[in-house]
Scaffold this motif. Structure first.
Motif, PDB file in Angstrom:
ATOM      1  N   PHE A   1       2.705  12.134  -9.655  1.00 21.99           N
ATOM      2  CA  PHE A   1       1.906  13.362  -9.711  1.00 21.99           C
ATOM      3  C   PHE A   1       2.791  14.607  -9.641  1.00 21.99           C
ATOM      4  CE2 PHE A   1      -0.139  16.528  -6.790  1.00 21.99           C
ATOM      5  CZ  PHE A   1      -0.888  17.163  -7.765  1.00 21.99           C
ATOM      6  N   LEU A   2       3.711  14.637  -8.695  1.00 22.60           N
ATOM      7  CA  LEU A   2       4.591  15.796  -8.565  1.00 22.60           C
ATOM      8  C   LEU A   2       5.545  15.902  -9.745  1.00 22.60           C
ATOM      9  CD1 LEU A   2       5.415  15.605  -4.746  1.00 22.60           C
ATOM     10  CD2 LEU A   2       3.829  17.164  -5.897  1.00 22.60           C
ATOM     11  N   GLY A   3       6.090  14.755 -10.186  1.00 21.38           N
ATOM     12  CA  GLY A   3       7.000  14.790 -11.322  1.00 21.38           C
ATOM     13  C   GLY A   3       6.322  15.232 -12.598  1.00 21.38           C
ATOM     14  N   GLY A   4       5.097  14.777 -12.820  1.00 24.41           N
ATOM     15  CA  GLY A   4       4.371  15.202 -14.007  1.00 24.41           C
ATOM     16  C   GLY A   4       4.034  16.675 -13.969  1.00 24.41           C
ATOM     17  N   THR A   5       3.707  17.182 -12.777  1.00 20.29           N
ATOM     18  CA  THR A   5       3.407  18.607 -12.651  1.00 20.29           C
ATOM     19  C   THR A   5       4.642  19.452 -12.921  1.00 20.29           C
ATOM     20  OG1 THR A   5       1.698  18.090 -11.002  1.00 20.29           O
ATOM     21  CG2 THR A   5       2.478  20.366 -11.109  1.00 20.29           C
ATOM     22  N   ILE A   6       5.781  19.053 -12.357  1.00 22.80           N
ATOM     23  CA  ILE A   6       7.029  19.792 -12.598  1.00 22.80           C
ATOM     24  C   ILE A   6       7.420  19.713 -14.067  1.00 22.80           C
ATOM     25  CG2 ILE A   6       9.482  19.867 -12.026  1.00 22.80           C
ATOM     26  CD1 ILE A   6       8.767  18.850  -9.240  1.00 22.80           C
ATOM     27  N   SER A   7       7.240  18.548 -14.675  1.00 17.99           N
ATOM     28  CA  SER A   7       7.577  18.393 -16.090  1.00 17.99           C
ATOM     29  C   SER A   7       6.740  19.318 -16.957  1.00 17.99           C
ATOM     30  CB  SER A   7       7.367  16.933 -16.509  1.00 17.99           C
ATOM     31  OG  SER A   7       7.605  16.760 -17.890  1.00 17.99           O
TER      32      SER A   7
ATOM     33  N   VAL B   1       4.153   7.407 -21.107  1.00 16.48           N
ATOM     34  CA  VAL B   1       3.353   8.295 -21.954  1.00 16.48           C
ATOM     35  C   VAL B   1       2.591   9.320 -21.125  1.00 16.48           C
ATOM     36  CG1 VAL B   1       1.408   8.364 -23.549  1.00 16.48           C
ATOM     37  CG2 VAL B   1       3.171   6.606 -23.812  1.00 16.48           C
ATOM     38  N   LEU B   2       2.037   8.892 -19.998  1.00 12.20           N
ATOM     39  CA  LEU B   2       1.166   9.779 -19.234  1.00 12.20           C
ATOM     40  C   LEU B   2       1.918  10.745 -18.336  1.00 12.20           C
ATOM     41  CD1 LEU B   2      -1.664   7.296 -18.182  1.00 12.20           C
ATOM     42  CD2 LEU B   2      -1.696   8.965 -20.031  1.00 12.20           C
ATOM     43  N   PHE B   3       3.087  10.344 -17.843  1.00 10.26           N
ATOM     44  CA  PHE B   3       3.736  11.154 -16.815  1.00 10.26           C
ATOM     45  C   PHE B   3       5.142  11.628 -17.179  1.00 10.26           C
ATOM     46  CE2 PHE B   3       0.781   8.186 -14.827  1.00 10.26           C
ATOM     47  CZ  PHE B   3      -0.055   9.067 -14.180  1.00 10.26           C
TER      48      PHE B   3
ATOM     49  N   ALA C   1       0.931  25.557 -11.245  1.00 12.01           N
ATOM     50  CA  ALA C   1      -0.357  25.086 -10.717  1.00 12.01           C
ATOM     51  C   ALA C   1      -0.401  23.570 -10.795  1.00 12.01           C
ATOM     52  CB  ALA C   1      -1.515  25.695 -11.498  1.00 12.01           C
ATOM     53  N   TYR C   2      -1.062  22.980  -9.800  1.00 11.37           N
ATOM     54  CA  TYR C   2      -1.224  21.539  -9.768  1.00 11.37           C
ATOM     55  C   TYR C   2      -2.397  21.130 -10.649  1.00 11.37           C
ATOM     56  CZ  TYR C   2       1.887  21.613  -5.716  1.00 11.37           C
ATOM     57  OH  TYR C   2       2.951  21.792  -4.893  1.00 11.37           O
ATOM     58  N   ASP C   3      -2.181  20.077 -11.400  1.00 12.06           N
ATOM     59  CA  ASP C   3      -3.256  19.503 -12.204  1.00 12.06           C
ATOM     60  C   ASP C   3      -3.660  18.186 -11.546  1.00 12.06           C
ATOM     61  OD1 ASP C   3      -5.055  18.638 -14.021  1.00 12.06           O
ATOM     62  OD2 ASP C   3      -3.719  18.667 -15.752  1.00 12.06           O
ATOM     63  N   PHE C   4      -4.776  18.189 -10.863  1.00 15.16           N
ATOM     64  CA  PHE C   4      -5.173  17.016 -10.090  1.00 15.16           C
ATOM     65  C   PHE C   4      -5.699  15.886 -10.962  1.00 15.16           C
ATOM     66  CE2 PHE C   4      -5.093  20.277  -6.820  1.00 15.16           C
ATOM     67  CZ  PHE C   4      -4.452  19.608  -5.780  1.00 15.16           C
ATOM     68  N   LYS C   5      -5.811  16.124 -12.251  1.00 17.09           N
ATOM     69  CA  LYS C   5      -6.104  15.012 -13.145  1.00 17.09           C
ATOM     70  C   LYS C   5      -4.925  14.050 -13.195  1.00 17.09           C
ATOM     71  CE  LYS C   5      -8.163  15.498 -17.011  1.00 17.09           C
ATOM     72  NZ  LYS C   5      -8.493  15.902 -18.393  1.00 17.09           N
TER      73      LYS C   5
ATOM     74  N   PHE D   1       0.823  -1.204   0.000  1.00 18.47           N
ATOM     75  CA  PHE D   1       0.000   0.000   0.000  1.00 18.47           C
ATOM     76  C   PHE D   1       0.860   1.259   0.000  1.00 18.47           C
ATOM     77  CE2 PHE D   1      -2.012   3.400   2.500  1.00 18.47           C
ATOM     78  CZ  PHE D   1      -3.110   3.666   1.702  1.00 18.47           C
ATOM     79  N   TRP D   2       1.864   1.316   0.873  1.00 15.47           N
ATOM     80  CA  TRP D   2       2.667   2.531   0.963  1.00 15.47           C
ATOM     81  C   TRP D   2       3.612   2.674  -0.211  1.00 15.47           C
ATOM     82  CZ3 TRP D   2       1.090   6.423   3.437  1.00 15.47           C
ATOM     83  CH2 TRP D   2       0.356   6.270   4.617  1.00 15.47           C
ATOM     84  N   ILE D   3       4.066   1.582  -0.784  1.00 15.60           N
ATOM     85  CA  ILE D   3       4.890   1.675  -1.991  1.00 15.60           C
ATOM     86  C   ILE D   3       4.063   2.238  -3.145  1.00 15.60           C
ATOM     87  CG2 ILE D   3       6.087   0.304  -3.747  1.00 15.60           C
ATOM     88  CD1 ILE D   3       7.041  -1.525  -1.489  1.00 15.60           C
ATOM     89  N   ALA D   4       2.849   1.713  -3.334  1.00 19.46           N
ATOM     90  CA  ALA D   4       1.979   2.224  -4.394  1.00 19.46           C
ATOM     91  C   ALA D   4       1.626   3.684  -4.162  1.00 19.46           C
ATOM     92  CB  ALA D   4       0.709   1.373  -4.481  1.00 19.46           C
ATOM     93  N   THR D   5       1.363   4.070  -2.908  1.00 15.88           N
ATOM     94  CA  THR D   5       1.042   5.460  -2.603  1.00 15.88           C
ATOM     95  C   THR D   5       2.215   6.383  -2.903  1.00 15.88           C
ATOM     96  OG1 THR D   5      -0.488   4.728  -0.870  1.00 15.88           O
ATOM     97  CG2 THR D   5       0.235   7.022  -0.801  1.00 15.88           C
ATOM     98  N   THR D   6       3.426   5.947  -2.572  1.00  9.52           N
ATOM     99  CA  THR D   6       4.614   6.752  -2.856  1.00  9.52           C
ATOM    100  C   THR D   6       4.801   6.933  -4.353  1.00  9.52           C
ATOM    101  OG1 THR D   6       5.647   5.895  -0.842  1.00  9.52           O
ATOM    102  CG2 THR D   6       7.090   6.950  -2.444  1.00  9.52           C
ATOM    103  N   VAL D   7       4.602   5.881  -5.130  1.00 10.88           N
ATOM    104  CA  VAL D   7       4.732   5.984  -6.591  1.00 10.88           C
ATOM    105  C   VAL D   7       3.692   6.962  -7.139  1.00 10.88           C
ATOM    106  CG1 VAL D   7       4.580   4.713  -8.763  1.00 10.88           C
ATOM    107  CG2 VAL D   7       5.720   3.681  -6.804  1.00 10.88           C
ATOM    108  N   VAL D   8       2.462   6.910  -6.635  1.00 14.37           N
ATOM    109  CA  VAL D   8       1.403   7.812  -7.102  1.00 14.37           C
ATOM    110  C   VAL D   8       1.780   9.266  -6.847  1.00 14.37           C
ATOM    111  CG1 VAL D   8      -0.969   8.550  -6.662  1.00 14.37           C
ATOM    112  CG2 VAL D   8      -0.455   6.130  -6.931  1.00 14.37           C
TER     113      VAL D   8
END
Length: 296
Positions: A129-135, A265-267, A147-151, A118-125
């Motif tokens: 999310f943060l890496g995609g936003t910074i990218s 592709v997504l992140f 700005a954060y994109d919560f999608k 659970f915590w490994i999956a949560t950390t990856v999520v």
């Protein structure tokens, strides 16, 4: 002697040979300490007490109220058993996932947990999310507001949690259907959960604008994690017939390859379809033409 019971005490020789015992010298009779009312007490007669004590007058054991020992699914204790693991065990299992020297099912020692997965999956999520936003922010050369994109967050959660906890259920049901008695759902969850550990360092560089570097790290993450899964799932999959085990192995690899491609592709791409504006691939909107009536 009527009305009294007797106990027989036999003294055995030092050699332990009962056949050489002199019964005439070693056999003695003693008055019994049991009264005639003992059978009545055992049958629940007099002296039984109330409902909170046994028939012999002693209190019932603490576990007597729940003799079945079953944990109901709507109780907290039912789910707490899946998280019954300490920090040292979780760290040892994480190390065994990154540097496998033995079968991971042996490392689990019959006590698979959901705490680590659970915590490994949560950390990856969160990192995706943060890496995609910074990218996305770097792709716009920092001109726009950060700005954060919560999608991205919902997309990462659906992808990682769905893959980690839904795919093992489908695999477990398939194994049971094809006659594998060694299949265990908790062990499947643990394998897929700890197998995600390699995606944490991979996700840390998801903000990088260097495309070839992103592809290399995703390929490394895919290779390490799929090798971990195949090494530990093969003994379980081979319990089915040969043709079925091959098909299941191909499906495991194909689904894991799909996860790696989806992460890339997504992140990792600046033009991620998970972003509401398509990332930084779109040119900035041109200024609207001036109104001629306002020029004077």
């Amino acid at each position: 002697m009527s009305g009294s019971g007797y106990d027989a005490v036999v003294d055995i020789d030092d050699e332990g040979d009962l056949g050489h015992t002199d019964l005439q010298e070693d056999l003695e009779f003693h008055n019994s300490n049991f009264s005639e009312t003992t059978p009545a007490l055992r049958k629940g007669g007099s002296g039984g007490g109330g409902g909170g004590s046994s028939s012999s007058g002693l209190p019932l054991p603490a576990t007597a109220s729940n003799s079945s020992g079953k944990r109901l699914i709507w109780t907290l204790s039912f789910y707490s058993q899946f998280f019954d693991v300490d920090t040292s065990s979780v760290l040892a299992r994480c190390w065994a996932a990154l540097y496998p020297r033995a079968n991971f099912l042996d490392v689990l020692e019959g006590n698979p947990d959901l705490y680590g997965p659970f915590w490994i999956a949560t950390t990856v999520v969160l990192i995706l999310f943060l890496g995609g936003t910074i990218s996305d922010y770097l792709a716009s050369t920092g001109k726009g507001a950060f700005a954060y994109d919560f999608k991205l967050l919902s997309g990462a959660a659906g992808l990682i949690y769905g893959y980690t906890f839904v795919i093992p259920v489908a695999l477990y049901l398939a194994l049971r259907y094809f006659g594998s008695e060694s299949a265990n759902l908790l062990e499947c969850w643990a394998l897929y959960g700890y197998g995600n550990l390699i995606w944490i360092p991979v996700a840390l560089i998801s903000w990088s604008p260097i495309t070839i570097l992103n592809w290399v790290f995703v390929a490394v993450g895919f290779g390490v994690s799929v090798a971990f899964l195949l090494r530990n799932l093969y003994p379980v999959l081979s319990a089915t017939d040969r043709q079925t085990s091959k098909v299941l192995l191909i499906l495991v690899v194909a689904l894991h390859f799909g996860l790696a491609i989806a992460i890339k592709v997504l992140f990792f791409a600046h033009g991620s379809p998970a972003l509401k504006d398509g990332g930084g691939d779109k040119p900035p909107a041109a200024d609207p033409p001036a109104n001629p009536s306002r020029m004077f």
